[in-house]
Design a protein around this motif. Sequence first.
Motif, short mmCIF file in Angstrom:
data_model
loop_
_atom_site.label_atom_id
_atom_site.label_comp_id
_atom_site.label_asym_id
_atom_site.label_seq_id
_atom_site.Cartn_x
_atom_site.Cartn_y
_atom_site.Cartn_z
N GLN A 200 5.91 -16.26 -50.37
CA GLN A 200 5.83 -17.19 -49.25
C GLN A 200 4.65 -18.14 -49.37
OE1 GLN A 200 9.10 -16.61 -47.54
NE2 GLN A 200 7.69 -17.31 -45.96
N SER A 249 2.01 -14.18 -43.79
CA SER A 249 2.53 -15.16 -44.75
C SER A 249 3.68 -15.96 -44.15
CB SER A 249 2.99 -14.47 -46.03
OG SER A 249 4.20 -13.76 -45.83
N LEU A 250 4.37 -15.35 -43.19
CA LEU A 250 5.50 -16.05 -42.55
C LEU A 250 5.04 -17.22 -41.68
CD1 LEU A 250 7.68 -12.99 -41.47
CD2 LEU A 250 7.98 -14.46 -43.48
N LYS A 254 6.93 -23.86 -44.96
CA LYS A 254 7.43 -24.26 -46.27
C LYS A 254 7.40 -25.79 -46.42
CE LYS A 254 8.73 -20.45 -48.42
NZ LYS A 254 8.30 -20.11 -49.78
#
Length: 255
Positions: A200, A249-250, A254
Amino acid sequence: MLNETYSFILAISAAAAAGVIGSFALMKRTVLAGDVMSHIAIPGLGLAVIWSINPLIGGGFTLLIGCLIIWHLEKKTELSTEATIGVIFASSVAIGALLINSTEELIDALFGGFGNLPTSEFVFGLAASLFVIIAVWMLRNKLIIGLFSPELASATGINVNRLNLWFLLLFGLTILSGLRFLGALLAGSLIIIPAAAARQLTHTIGAFIATSATLSILSVIFGFLISRAYNLELGPIVVVISAAFFALSLLKKKK
């Protein structure tokens, strides 16, 4: 017997190996195999209890047999790696449950511990972890080519079947090095979770591998500190810490 410092060093080295092998397992889309393959050690742990031998010998024996069976079935059948490992997993858990009768012995086998460490176990565990890291580094280019284009790998002279066997053996050795402090139930978690979190957070293969190893090591360090501060079992705490890293990490968006 060696003191806790050596046990900590062994745990750190095993975590580094788990992070490295986990990154390649995630790229191979077989990362869940880490959780399943760790259970293959259970029958060996049961045999070690019955025969009063070192648990790592029993666990290592069944892991080796399991890796060879998985590799053979992959070659001879059309089953995927996940399906093949699933069959071995179910059989291993059932056999292990039959062999281990004591509740206390079962808990030790499943969750590990951080007790007195024999010198032989320290030397073996440290050597195994270093061997995994060095071997993966030496095989990294072949592994990457084999991951993304098996046809190209074969065309360039890479024996893909042999490469898969090497990876399975390194995978099993990584699990074996983590059995001492995580146990059969949780050893695979240190392969799965840090790699998932690292995926991630990174965009290149090099950064991915390094981050996976770093998060795995940090999970052990923070797990060790918390387990000592609150007198908790190390294995479950390490897994909870690594899961916390994954949750964090989420939060990264992105690009």
